[in-house]
Design an enzyme around this catalytic site. Structure first.
Site, PDB file in Angstrom:
ATOM      1  N   TYR A  70     -14.740   0.186   9.206  1.00 50.29           N
ATOM      2  CA  TYR A  70     -13.278   0.414   9.216  1.00 50.29           C
ATOM      3  C   TYR A  70     -12.751   0.253  10.650  1.00 50.29           C
ATOM      4  O   TYR A  70     -11.769  -0.468  10.893  1.00 50.29           O
ATOM      5  CB  TYR A  70     -13.008   1.816   8.682  1.00 50.29           C
TER       6      TYR A  70
ATOM      7  N   ASP B 237      -1.524  -7.103  -5.640  1.00 53.98           N
ATOM      8  CA  ASP B 237      -2.876  -7.136  -5.079  1.00 53.98           C
ATOM      9  C   ASP B 237      -2.752  -7.913  -3.766  1.00 53.98           C
ATOM     10  O   ASP B 237      -2.553  -9.128  -3.760  1.00 53.98           O
ATOM     11  CB  ASP B 237      -3.814  -7.847  -6.065  1.00 53.98           C
TER      12      ASP B 237
ATOM     13  N   GLY C 282      -0.524   5.127  -0.852  1.00 58.05           N
ATOM     14  CA  GLY C 282      -1.478   5.833   0.006  1.00 58.05           C
ATOM     15  C   GLY C 282      -0.864   7.061   0.667  1.00 58.05           C
ATOM     16  O   GLY C 282       0.315   7.378   0.478  1.00 58.05           O
ATOM     17  N   GLN C 283      -1.679   7.744   1.473  1.00 57.78           N
ATOM     18  CA  GLN C 283      -1.234   8.989   2.109  1.00 57.78           C
ATOM     19  C   GLN C 283       0.018   8.765   2.954  1.00 57.78           C
ATOM     20  O   GLN C 283       1.008   9.468   2.830  1.00 57.78           O
ATOM     21  CB  GLN C 283      -2.365   9.553   2.997  1.00 57.78           C
ATOM     22  N   LEU C 284      -0.021   7.755   3.807  1.00 58.27           N
ATOM     23  CA  LEU C 284       1.105   7.457   4.684  1.00 58.27           C
ATOM     24  C   LEU C 284       2.222   6.733   3.920  1.00 58.27           C
ATOM     25  O   LEU C 284       3.402   7.018   4.090  1.00 58.27           O
ATOM     26  CB  LEU C 284       0.594   6.565   5.819  1.00 58.27           C
TER      27      LEU C 284
ATOM     28  N   GLY D 258       0.836  -1.215   0.000  1.00 55.74           N
ATOM     29  CA  GLY D 258       0.000   0.000   0.000  1.00 55.74           C
ATOM     30  C   GLY D 258       0.861   1.252   0.000  1.00 55.74           C
ATOM     31  O   GLY D 258       0.582   2.217   0.714  1.00 55.74           O
TER      32      GLY D 258
ATOM     33  N   LYS E   7     -10.203  -2.487  12.239  1.00 63.57           N
ATOM     34  CA  LYS E   7      -8.952  -2.122  12.922  1.00 63.57           C
ATOM     35  C   LYS E   7      -8.903  -2.745  14.329  1.00 63.57           C
ATOM     36  O   LYS E   7      -7.847  -3.223  14.760  1.00 63.57           O
ATOM     37  CB  LYS E   7      -8.815  -0.598  13.003  1.00 63.57           C
TER      38      LYS E   7
ATOM     39  N   ASP F 150       1.879  -1.739  -4.602  1.00 67.65           N
ATOM     40  CA  ASP F 150       0.482  -1.286  -4.556  1.00 67.65           C
ATOM     41  C   ASP F 150      -0.213  -1.857  -5.786  1.00 67.65           C
ATOM     42  O   ASP F 150       0.413  -2.514  -6.618  1.00 67.65           O
ATOM     43  CB  ASP F 150       0.411   0.258  -4.536  1.00 67.65           C
TER      44      ASP F 150
HETATM   45  C1  AKB Z   1     -10.039   8.240   8.726  1.00 69.16           C
HETATM   46  O1  AKB Z   1     -10.474   9.395   8.835  1.00 69.16           O
HETATM   47  O2  AKB Z   1     -10.734   7.264   8.404  1.00 69.16           O
HETATM   48  C2  AKB Z   1      -8.572   7.999   9.026  1.00 69.16           C
HETATM   49  C3  AKB Z   1      -8.364   7.578  10.439  1.00 69.16           C
HETATM   50  C4  AKB Z   1      -8.517   8.539  11.544  1.00 69.16           C
HETATM   51  O3  AKB Z   1      -8.053   6.452  10.672  1.00 69.16           O
HETATM   52  N1  AKB Z   1      -7.813   9.160   8.745  1.00 69.16           N
END
Ligand code: AKB
Length: 324
Positions: A155, A65, A27-29, A24, A159, A50
């Protein structure tokens, strides 16, 4: 003689260098982390991967993938990978559009990384968690490491589950999985996608382009945030900390700063007094309302000396300098 010294040096280097796979990396990070790790370990030792190749980031890049177990396994074996940073995930806001698909992708990619690492002796795995693991039943002003995890998004659920799987692989198989609960990350180098904290990056782009900013959160919605340099430094400091110092094997609370849209707008107005904001809260308001306002990261500070360096004012200065 010289050849002998050089080949000894090469063997020595081979023996001592970690080979890192970033899953990945677009991505942003991932974009910024890949660059930082390459400064430490060298381009050759940090493999970016990626779903697609990004222009300007073709060096040592593999199309991958991460839902494909065999594809990850092949890279790990062929490149003798010793560390994996698993950054691929669908974020909070986008995840709510397709809850079951988000669960599938976030969990399948994690299981693939954990299993390949266990089977092929990868030394360390990094798994990014998030403040999204917390829900409505917590102290939002000082959210403790040990607070309840009752996430409000798929999400966040993925996590919270991922943190526990990381802990399980550590306890059961001794796999050195390390993790941070990131607040919203703000940086100029890359754009976030699909998150609830994305507004805090977007507002800078609108300010420097003299555009009106439509904010999808209310003016008073305080959330925990962190500047990119601090987020990257925390990640590398955690991964390089001595193993015996890591007492949290689920995921460490991580704090940078806290602010709301009105406060970030005022700090930007110091540089762009004409910035205009229209508040138009949407479905992301409920997600933000369920998250902490301020994170207690005492465990990270005690265990591996974590300390953020950027506050809102300093972040705004650097963001504007780099974007304008
Ligand atoms: C989001 O907004 O989904 C992420 C996070 C805080 O994990 N930036």
């Amino acid at each position: 003689m010289i050849n002998g010294i050089i080949s000894f040096f090469n063997i020595y280097q081979e023996m001592n260098k970690d080979v890192i796979l970033i899953v990945g990396s677009n991505g942003q990070l991932g974009t910024v982390l890949t660059q930082k790790l390459r400064l430490i370990y060298g381009v050759y030792n940090v493999i970016a991967s990626d779903l697609y190749e990004k222009t300007g980031f073709e060096d040592n890049f593999i199309t991958l993938d991460a839902t494909d177990f065999k594809a990850i396994e092949e890279i790990v074996l062929k490149k003798k990978v010793t560390q994996i940073y698993h950054l691929a995930a669908i974020l909070s806001a986008k995840g709510e559009q397709n809850p079951l698909g988000t669960w599938d992708l976030n969990m399948k990619t994690l299981f693939n990384v954990l299993e390949v690492s266990r089977l092929h002796n990868v030394n360390k795995v990094f798994f990014p968690s998030s403040v999204a693991v917390f829900g409505n039943n917590i102290d939002k002003e000082n959210t403790l490491q040990s607070s309840n995890l009752t996430p409000s998004t798929v999400y966040g659920i993925s996590k919270a589950a991922g943190e526990n799987w990381g802990n399980y692989y550590f306890e059961k198989y001794g796999l050195d999985v390390r993790s941070l609960r990131y607040p919203g990350v703000v940086g100029y180098q890359s754009l976030p996608g699909g998150g609830t904290t994305d507004y805090a990056v977007d507002i800078y782009h609108k300010a420097v382009n003299n555009e009106v900013f439509d904010c999808f959160l209310e003016a008073s919605t305080t959330l925990p945030m962190i500047y990119m340099d601090d987020a990257i430094r925390a990640t590398i400091e955690l991964m390089e900390a001595d193993k015996e110092k890591i007492t949290v094997r689920t995921s460490y609370n991580l704090s940078g700063m806290s602010f709301n849209p009105e406060q970030i707008a005022s700090s930007i107005k110091e540089h762009y007094p004409n910035l205009k904001i229209a508040y138009k809260p949407d479905f992301r308001q409920a997600i933000a309302d369920s998250w902490p306002k301020c994170i207690n990261d005492t465990a990270a500070r005690n265990d591996w000396n974590w300390k953020p360096q950027f506050d809102l004012e300093q972040m705004t200065k650097v963001m504007i300098e780099n974007l304008k």
